[in-house]
Design a protein around this motif. Sequence first.
Motif, PDB file in Angstrom:
ATOM      1  N   UNK A   1     -28.298 -16.511 -84.912  1.00  0.00           N
ATOM      2  CA  UNK A   1     -27.864 -17.898 -85.122  1.00  0.00           C
ATOM      3  C   UNK A   1     -26.773 -17.967 -86.192  1.00  0.00           C
ATOM      4  N   UNK A   2     -26.938 -17.174 -87.252  1.00  0.00           N
ATOM      5  CA  UNK A   2     -25.918 -17.135 -88.298  1.00  0.00           C
ATOM      6  C   UNK A   2     -24.602 -16.581 -87.750  1.00  0.00           C
ATOM      7  N   UNK A   3     -24.700 -15.556 -86.907  1.00  0.00           N
ATOM      8  CA  UNK A   3     -23.510 -14.958 -86.320  1.00  0.00           C
ATOM      9  C   UNK A   3     -22.763 -15.970 -85.462  1.00  0.00           C
ATOM     10  N   UNK A   4     -23.503 -16.838 -84.812  1.00  0.00           N
ATOM     11  CA  UNK A   4     -22.877 -17.869 -83.981  1.00  0.00           C
ATOM     12  C   UNK A   4     -22.117 -18.885 -84.828  1.00  0.00           C
ATOM     13  N   UNK A   5     -22.617 -19.153 -86.043  1.00  0.00           N
ATOM     14  CA  UNK A   5     -21.976 -20.131 -86.916  1.00  0.00           C
ATOM     15  C   UNK A   5     -20.746 -19.568 -87.618  1.00  0.00           C
ATOM     16  N   UNK A   6     -20.787 -18.257 -87.952  1.00  0.00           N
ATOM     17  CA  UNK A   6     -19.679 -17.634 -88.676  1.00  0.00           C
ATOM     18  C   UNK A   6     -18.413 -17.645 -87.835  1.00  0.00           C
ATOM     19  N   UNK A   7     -17.337 -18.107 -88.435  1.00  0.00           N
ATOM     20  CA  UNK A   7     -16.067 -18.144 -87.732  1.00  0.00           C
ATOM     21  C   UNK A   7     -15.884 -19.431 -86.947  1.00  0.00           C
ATOM     22  N   UNK A   8     -16.956 -19.905 -86.316  1.00  0.00           N
ATOM     23  CA  UNK A   8     -16.864 -21.114 -85.497  1.00  0.00           C
ATOM     24  C   UNK A   8     -17.036 -22.374 -86.333  1.00  0.00           C
ATOM     25  N   UNK A   9     -18.008 -22.384 -87.236  1.00  0.00           N
ATOM     26  CA  UNK A   9     -18.281 -23.555 -88.073  1.00  0.00           C
ATOM     27  C   UNK A   9     -17.849 -23.306 -89.515  1.00  0.00           C
ATOM     28  N   UNK A  10     -18.137 -22.127 -90.027  1.00  0.00           N
ATOM     29  CA  UNK A  10     -17.772 -21.773 -91.398  1.00  0.00           C
ATOM     30  C   UNK A  10     -17.163 -20.378 -91.402  1.00  0.00           C
ATOM     31  N   UNK A  11     -15.995 -20.249 -92.039  1.00  0.00           N
ATOM     32  CA  UNK A  11     -15.293 -18.966 -92.116  1.00  0.00           C
ATOM     33  C   UNK A  11     -15.037 -18.599 -93.567  1.00  0.00           C
TER      34      UNK A  11
ATOM     35  N   UNK B   1     -14.943 -25.936 -89.518  1.00  0.00           N
ATOM     36  CA  UNK B   1     -14.974 -27.161 -90.330  1.00  0.00           C
ATOM     37  C   UNK B   1     -14.945 -26.832 -91.811  1.00  0.00           C
ATOM     38  N   UNK B   2     -15.449 -25.626 -92.173  1.00  0.00           N
ATOM     39  CA  UNK B   2     -15.555 -25.235 -93.575  1.00  0.00           C
ATOM     40  C   UNK B   2     -14.899 -23.872 -93.762  1.00  0.00           C
ATOM     41  N   UNK B   3     -14.077 -23.751 -94.809  1.00  0.00           N
ATOM     42  CA  UNK B   3     -13.419 -22.493 -95.156  1.00  0.00           C
ATOM     43  C   UNK B   3     -13.843 -22.095 -96.561  1.00  0.00           C
ATOM     44  N   UNK B   4     -14.374 -20.872 -96.703  1.00  0.00           N
ATOM     45  CA  UNK B   4     -14.749 -20.344 -98.017  1.00  0.00           C
ATOM     46  C   UNK B   4     -13.724 -19.276 -98.390  1.00  0.00           C
ATOM     47  N   UNK B   5     -13.042 -19.454 -99.525  1.00  0.00           N
ATOM     48  CA  UNK B   5     -12.022 -18.506 -99.988  1.00  0.00           C
ATOM     49  C   UNK B   5     -12.504 -17.862-101.279  1.00  0.00           C
ATOM     50  N   UNK B   6     -12.806 -16.564-101.220  1.00  0.00           N
ATOM     51  CA  UNK B   6     -13.368 -15.838-102.369  1.00  0.00           C
ATOM     52  C   UNK B   6     -12.257 -15.089-103.107  1.00  0.00           C
TER      53      UNK B   6
ATOM     54  N   UNK C   1     -10.048 -29.851 -93.051  1.00  0.00           N
ATOM     55  CA  UNK C   1     -11.144 -28.930 -93.358  1.00  0.00           C
ATOM     56  C   UNK C   1     -11.702 -29.181 -94.756  1.00  0.00           C
ATOM     57  N   UNK C   2     -12.917 -28.712 -94.959  1.00  0.00           N
ATOM     58  CA  UNK C   2     -13.518 -28.660 -96.292  1.00  0.00           C
ATOM     59  C   UNK C   2     -13.371 -27.223 -96.783  1.00  0.00           C
ATOM     60  N   UNK C   3     -12.917 -27.056 -98.020  1.00  0.00           N
ATOM     61  CA  UNK C   3     -12.653 -25.719 -98.556  1.00  0.00           C
ATOM     62  C   UNK C   3     -13.453 -25.492 -99.835  1.00  0.00           C
ATOM     63  N   UNK C   4     -14.151 -24.361 -99.878  1.00  0.00           N
ATOM     64  CA  UNK C   4     -14.818 -23.921-101.106  1.00  0.00           C
ATOM     65  C   UNK C   4     -14.017 -22.738-101.645  1.00  0.00           C
ATOM     66  N   UNK C   5     -13.361 -22.944-102.764  1.00  0.00           N
ATOM     67  CA  UNK C   5     -12.423 -21.962-103.311  1.00  0.00           C
ATOM     68  C   UNK C   5     -13.017 -21.345-104.573  1.00  0.00           C
ATOM     69  N   UNK C   6     -13.257 -20.044-104.524  1.00  0.00           N
ATOM     70  CA  UNK C   6     -13.857 -19.328-105.656  1.00  0.00           C
ATOM     71  C   UNK C   6     -12.751 -18.679-106.474  1.00  0.00           C
ATOM     72  N   UNK C   7     -12.770 -18.882-107.783  1.00  0.00           N
ATOM     73  CA  UNK C   7     -11.723 -18.323-108.647  1.00  0.00           C
ATOM     74  C   UNK C   7     -12.241 -18.168-110.066  1.00  0.00           C
TER      75      UNK C   7
END
Length: 554
Positions: free
Chosen positions: A93-103, A184-189, A216-222
Motif C-alpha cells: 500500500x505504501x509503494x502504491x502511494x509513493x510517487x503517485x500521492x507523495x514523492x 499532491x505532496x513533494x518532500x525535498x530532503x 502542490x504541498x511541499x515539505x522542504x528539509x534544510x
Amino acid sequence: MASAPLAAASEDVALSVRDLTVSLPAGMERVHAVESVSFDLKRSQILCIIGESGSGKSVTANAIMGLLPKSIRVSSGAICLEGMDLVGLSSDRLRDLRGRVVSMIFQDPLSALNPLMTVGAQIEEVMASHDVGTPHSRRSRAIDLLIEVGLPDPQLMYHQYPFRLSGGQRQRVMIAMALALEPAILIADEPTTALDVTTQAQILQLIRDIQRRKGMSVMFITHDFGVVAEIADSVVVMEKGRCVEQGSAEQVLKSPSHLYTRRLIAAVPRLTGKDRIALEAAATASVLKVECLVKTYRSGSALFGTQRIVPAVNGVSFDLTPGRTLGVVGESGSGKSSLGRLLIKLLESDSGSILFEGRDVAGLSEAEFRSLRPKIQMIFQDPFASLNPRSTVGHILTAGPVAHGMPYSEACERARELLSHVGLDSGAFDRYPHEFSGGQRQRIGIARALMFKPKLLIADEAVSALDVSIQAQILELLDRIQRETGVSMIFITHDLRVASQICDEIAVMHRGQIVERGPPSQIFLDPKSTYTRELVAAIPGEQPRSLPQHVANP
C-alpha cells in the motif's frame, strides 16, 4: 515551547503528523530519533523543517515515506494522508502511494540515481512501476519533464548516465522523477546543500515555480535559514528529535521565541561588508606564487570526432603571503577544485609555474616533490571519505609523520595535543571515524593536516556539507589556528557568505579563469565583474536591496 496553533480545518491540510515518536535501537546516545512531533502541512504551501544533523528532520521524512531502516521503528503517533494513517500500512500500500500521492527528492542525487541506467529510463521507471501509460507515452512524458525542470537539450539528456551530469543537473533529474506522476505532496530532503549559490537559486526557484503552478504541498528539509527566507510559508524547528518552535516563516525568522532557533539564525554566515583584520606577518615574501597556470581536460577521440576539450584552469595567476587566506569562489565547473589539486600536485599542470617558497614545484616529479608534501597539506570536502574507516584516529594522524621519519612516540604526543587543540577529547585517539559526527570528523581532518606544521593549507569545500552551527565552529577553529601558527590558506568554497567570514582576499573563478580579485568589501559590496554580481545576487536569504543597485540587478 512556543508554537503556532495547528491547523484545525482538515480540508486545508494535505498532511498531518500527530505525536510521532520513532524509537532508536538500544545503546544509542538517545532513546528516540523523533519524539512527540506534531505539525500540519497545508495545501499548496511550503513548510520548511529546519534543524542540525541529528535533529530528526530526515527521520521524520522517511517515516512519512515508509522508508525507515529496519533498525528503527515508529513506536507511537499518526501520519494522516488523504484520510488514512500511514503508520502500519502494508509495504504494498505504501509503494502504491509513493510517487503517485507523495514523492521525495533526496539529498544526494548521485547515490540516489542508478548509475547503470540512463536518465530517461529512470524517469520512465517511475511511471512503469505504477503501470501508467504506454512505452511511447512514457518516453514522451519523460522528455516533457526534462524540459519542465530546465535541462538543456532534453533529447540528448534522455540518453545520458548520471555520472555525466553536474550536481545541479542530477538534482533536476531527481525533481523530474518526483514529478512524473504529479503527486499532491513533494518532500525535498536538503536538495540544495552541496550546490553552488547560482545553481541553488535556480533549484529553489524551480521548486517554488512548480509548487505554485501545480498547487502542490511541499515539505522542504534544510539546515540553512537563508533557504527558509527564500521559499517558506511556515517553519518547524527541530532539536534532538523534538519540535521546539513552529509558526509562519515571518514570525520564526523575525521574532523567534526559542533559544535554539535564535542560535541557529545567529550561526548563519552573512556578508559582513568588512575586511578581515590581517595578521602581522613577520615576512613579506610570498609563500605561494602562481603564474599562468594551465590545465586542460581531454576526453573522447579526435579520430572519431568525439573529442571533448575542457579548459579547467586557464592562465591563473596570484600570490599568497604568510598568514593570509585567499578564498577561491565560483560555481561548480569553474575550476576551483582543479586549481586546488594542481597546487598540491594531485594533478599535473600543462604549463605555468607554482612557486612555493621561491621554488617552482610545477615540474617536479613525485619523488622530488615528496619532501615538500609535509609543508603543503589539504583539508578535504568529505571527511568521512578521506578518513580510513578501518584505522583508528590515532593511526590516521600518526601514519604520515611516522612515514616521514618522526618517532612514533613523538607523533602520538603531537596527535593527542592536536586533538585537544581542535576540540576533541583524548579518548578520540583510539576511536574509529564512524563513531564521530560530521563536524567532529572534519576536526580530525584538520588535525591530520596540522600534524606536519605546514606552511600552506588548502581547504577544498571544507565546511560546505556541515550544519550552520558546526560550520561556524570550524571557521572559528581555522581562524584561531591561523592566528596561532601563521599558516597560509587557500580556502575553496561555493558559499560566498563563508568566504566573507574567513578570507583576507577573494578570487572569483569562472570557466577556468580568475575574473575578479580583491578584498571581501570590494567583491561583495562593489563587484566589478558581471559574473561576480550574479553570484552575490544569488545568495539565499541575503537582501540585494542592501547592496548597491548594480549588485541587485546584474
